[in-house]
Design a protein around this motif. Structure first.
Motif, PDB file in Angstrom:
ATOM      1  N   ILE A  19      -6.089   4.373 -11.272  1.00 57.50           N
ATOM      2  CA  ILE A  19      -4.706   4.132 -10.861  1.00 57.50           C
ATOM      3  C   ILE A  19      -4.589   4.287  -9.351  1.00 57.50           C
ATOM      4  O   ILE A  19      -4.994   5.304  -8.784  1.00 57.50           O
ATOM      5  N   LYS A  20      -4.016   3.274  -8.688  1.00 55.62           N
ATOM      6  CA  LYS A  20      -3.893   3.264  -7.233  1.00 55.62           C
ATOM      7  C   LYS A  20      -2.497   3.637  -6.755  1.00 55.62           C
ATOM      8  O   LYS A  20      -2.338   4.179  -5.660  1.00 55.62           O
ATOM      9  N   ALA A  21      -1.470   3.277  -7.515  1.00 53.14           N
ATOM     10  CA  ALA A  21      -0.087   3.409  -7.064  1.00 53.14           C
ATOM     11  C   ALA A  21       0.643   4.452  -7.913  1.00 53.14           C
ATOM     12  O   ALA A  21       0.635   4.372  -9.143  1.00 53.14           O
ATOM     13  N   HIS A  22       1.291   5.406  -7.237  1.00 57.80           N
ATOM     14  CA  HIS A  22       1.915   6.544  -7.908  1.00 57.80           C
ATOM     15  C   HIS A  22       3.343   6.747  -7.385  1.00 57.80           C
ATOM     16  O   HIS A  22       3.660   6.346  -6.261  1.00 57.80           O
ATOM     17  N   PRO A  23       4.203   7.401  -8.143  1.00 57.71           N
ATOM     18  CA  PRO A  23       5.512   7.790  -7.613  1.00 57.71           C
ATOM     19  C   PRO A  23       5.351   8.842  -6.526  1.00 57.71           C
ATOM     20  O   PRO A  23       4.370   9.602  -6.507  1.00 57.71           O
ATOM     21  N   THR A  24       6.322   8.893  -5.611  1.00 62.63           N
ATOM     22  CA  THR A  24       6.285   9.871  -4.530  1.00 62.63           C
ATOM     23  C   THR A  24       6.705  11.249  -5.045  1.00 62.63           C
ATOM     24  O   THR A  24       7.324  11.376  -6.113  1.00 62.63           O
ATOM     25  N   ASP A  25       6.397  12.284  -4.259  1.00 60.02           N
ATOM     26  CA  ASP A  25       6.836  13.630  -4.628  1.00 60.02           C
ATOM     27  C   ASP A  25       8.366  13.734  -4.718  1.00 60.02           C
ATOM     28  O   ASP A  25       8.880  14.357  -5.651  1.00 60.02           O
ATOM     29  N   PRO A  26       9.140  13.148  -3.769  1.00 60.14           N
ATOM     30  CA  PRO A  26      10.598  13.204  -3.928  1.00 60.14           C
ATOM     31  C   PRO A  26      11.077  12.572  -5.231  1.00 60.14           C
ATOM     32  O   PRO A  26      12.033  13.053  -5.847  1.00 60.14           O
ATOM     33  N   MET A  27      10.413  11.496  -5.676  1.00 56.18           N
ATOM     34  CA  MET A  27      10.821  10.881  -6.937  1.00 56.18           C
ATOM     35  C   MET A  27      10.471  11.782  -8.122  1.00 56.18           C
ATOM     36  O   MET A  27      11.261  11.917  -9.073  1.00 56.18           O
ATOM     37  N   LEU A  28       9.307  12.426  -8.081  1.00 62.15           N
ATOM     38  CA  LEU A  28       8.941  13.360  -9.145  1.00 62.15           C
ATOM     39  C   LEU A  28       9.909  14.539  -9.184  1.00 62.15           C
ATOM     40  O   LEU A  28      10.304  15.006 -10.258  1.00 62.15           O
ATOM     41  N   ARG A  29      10.299  15.037  -8.010  1.00 62.75           N
ATOM     42  CA  ARG A  29      11.269  16.141  -7.960  1.00 62.75           C
ATOM     43  C   ARG A  29      12.615  15.708  -8.541  1.00 62.75           C
ATOM     44  O   ARG A  29      13.267  16.462  -9.269  1.00 62.75           O
TER      45      ARG A  29
ATOM     46  N   GLU B 233       2.221   9.369 -18.703  1.00 62.97           N
ATOM     47  CA  GLU B 233       1.347   9.283 -19.873  1.00 62.97           C
ATOM     48  C   GLU B 233       0.000   8.661 -19.506  1.00 62.97           C
ATOM     49  O   GLU B 233      -1.015   8.945 -20.142  1.00 62.97           O
ATOM     50  N   PHE B 234       0.002   7.814 -18.479  1.00 62.00           N
ATOM     51  CA  PHE B 234      -1.248   7.212 -18.003  1.00 62.00           C
ATOM     52  C   PHE B 234      -1.982   8.121 -17.013  1.00 62.00           C
ATOM     53  O   PHE B 234      -3.206   8.054 -16.907  1.00 62.00           O
ATOM     54  N   CYS B 235      -1.233   8.914 -16.252  1.00 60.87           N
ATOM     55  CA  CYS B 235      -1.765   9.578 -15.070  1.00 60.87           C
ATOM     56  C   CYS B 235      -1.692  11.100 -15.189  1.00 60.87           C
ATOM     57  O   CYS B 235      -0.637  11.686 -14.925  1.00 60.87           O
TER      58      CYS B 235
ATOM     59  N   ASP C 155      -3.651  -8.210  -1.379  1.00 64.85           N
ATOM     60  CA  ASP C 155      -5.087  -7.947  -1.438  1.00 64.85           C
ATOM     61  C   ASP C 155      -5.447  -6.882  -2.473  1.00 64.85           C
ATOM     62  O   ASP C 155      -6.602  -6.447  -2.537  1.00 64.85           O
ATOM     63  N   THR C 156      -4.488  -6.447  -3.277  1.00 62.17           N
ATOM     64  CA  THR C 156      -4.722  -5.345  -4.200  1.00 62.17           C
ATOM     65  C   THR C 156      -4.639  -5.812  -5.646  1.00 62.17           C
ATOM     66  O   THR C 156      -3.721  -6.565  -6.002  1.00 62.17           O
ATOM     67  N   ARG C 157      -5.602  -5.389  -6.437  1.00 63.06           N
ATOM     68  CA  ARG C 157      -5.533  -5.629  -7.881  1.00 63.06           C
ATOM     69  C   ARG C 157      -5.100  -4.328  -8.564  1.00 63.06           C
ATOM     70  O   ARG C 157      -5.750  -3.298  -8.433  1.00 63.06           O
ATOM     71  N   TYR C 158      -3.993  -4.407  -9.289  1.00 61.12           N
ATOM     72  CA  TYR C 158      -3.456  -3.239  -9.982  1.00 61.12           C
ATOM     73  C   TYR C 158      -3.853  -3.278 -11.450  1.00 61.12           C
ATOM     74  O   TYR C 158      -3.988  -4.346 -12.048  1.00 61.12           O
ATOM     75  N   GLN C 159      -4.024  -2.078 -12.020  1.00 55.25           N
ATOM     76  CA  GLN C 159      -4.445  -1.935 -13.405  1.00 55.25           C
ATOM     77  C   GLN C 159      -3.389  -1.132 -14.180  1.00 55.25           C
ATOM     78  O   GLN C 159      -2.408  -0.664 -13.602  1.00 55.25           O
ATOM     79  N   ALA C 160      -3.628  -0.969 -15.476  1.00 51.17           N
ATOM     80  CA  ALA C 160      -2.694  -0.233 -16.325  1.00 51.17           C
ATOM     81  C   ALA C 160      -2.446   1.162 -15.758  1.00 51.17           C
ATOM     82  O   ALA C 160      -3.370   1.873 -15.375  1.00 51.17           O
TER      83      ALA C 160
END
Length: 226
Positions: A2-12, A32-34, A173-178
């Motif tokens: 996994i390359k792309a994640h929510p930010t800490d402010p969003m998690l808070r 559930e994925f990460c 230029d990025t390939r994203y996955q599940a």
């Protein structure tokens, strides 16, 4: 990976129950994925809980005389409830955790399992189904793109969250996955495409703005497409 994640402010904000429902569902599905984001989220939840407990300890006692007089009666009522015989467990139908689309089955995160039988709108290589999760101007959808399919180039009048549930998608230029949690806003113009087909959970709070070719004719009705 996994390359792309929510930010800490969003998690808070999620831990504090401050996100719009469609975003909260997307973030829960990503966790559930990460495992890494799930661990970060648990830390923020514990931090908020400790803060709440600390504030509660320093607050003055709130028990009134009337509450103190009712305490013995409450304890007796609670004891009577606990003493009641427990009902026999009933057999419940286990929710399916897969979704069928384009002749294929894809696993769904638990938070999305109830939406396993959508009524797809089919336009070219794209299938889309709106979900009943509208809140704070945000709308959620399931989106399926056939292998080789592309979304015409567009930008955003608000924000767009794309959580990839299965398959892969190329964006720039990025390939994203599940599991990838892809955030886009008005600063992005893109035309994502998928080599092998993909299933996504998407959230938008405003219509997209198509920027090239005949797809620009859709801008007049784009408010009906998100």
């Amino acid at each position: 990976m996994i390359k792309a994640h929510p930010t800490d402010p969003m998690l808070r904000a999620f831990a504090a129950d401050q996100l719009a429902l469609p975003l909260a569902v997307g973030l829960a599905a990503h966790c559930e994925f990460c495992p890494a984001c799930a661990t970060r989220l648990k830390g923020f939840e514990e931090e908020l809980a400790n803060q709440y407990l600390a504030d509660d300890v320093t607050a003055p006692p709130r028990t009134s005389v009337a509450q103190a007089e009712l305490a013995p009666e409450f304890e007796a009522l609670l004891a009577a409830i606990v003493a009641q015989p427990q009902p026999e467990p009933t057999t419940t139908l286990r929710q399916a955790s897969e979704i069928q689309v384009a002749g294929r089955a894809y696993p769904l995160p638990r938070v999305l399992a109830r939406y396993r039988s959508p009524k797809w709108r089919h336009i070219g290589a794209i299938r889309q189904q709106s979900l009943p999760l509208d809140e704070m101007g945000a709308r959620a959808s399931l989106l399926y793109i056939d292998a080789g399919g592309r979304i015409p180039e567009h930008t955003h009048q608000g924000y767009e969250l794309t959580l990839l549930l299965a398959g892969s998608i190329d964006d720039g230029d990025t390939r994203y996955q599940a599991g990838d949690f892809i955030w886009r806003d008005a600063s992005h113009a893109h035309s994502p495409h998928t080599p092998d087909g993909c299933l996504c959970y998407t959230v938008q709070d405003a219509p997209v703005q198509f920027t090239k070719g005949l797809s620009r004719l859709l801008n007049g009705i784009s408010q009906h497409l998100y």
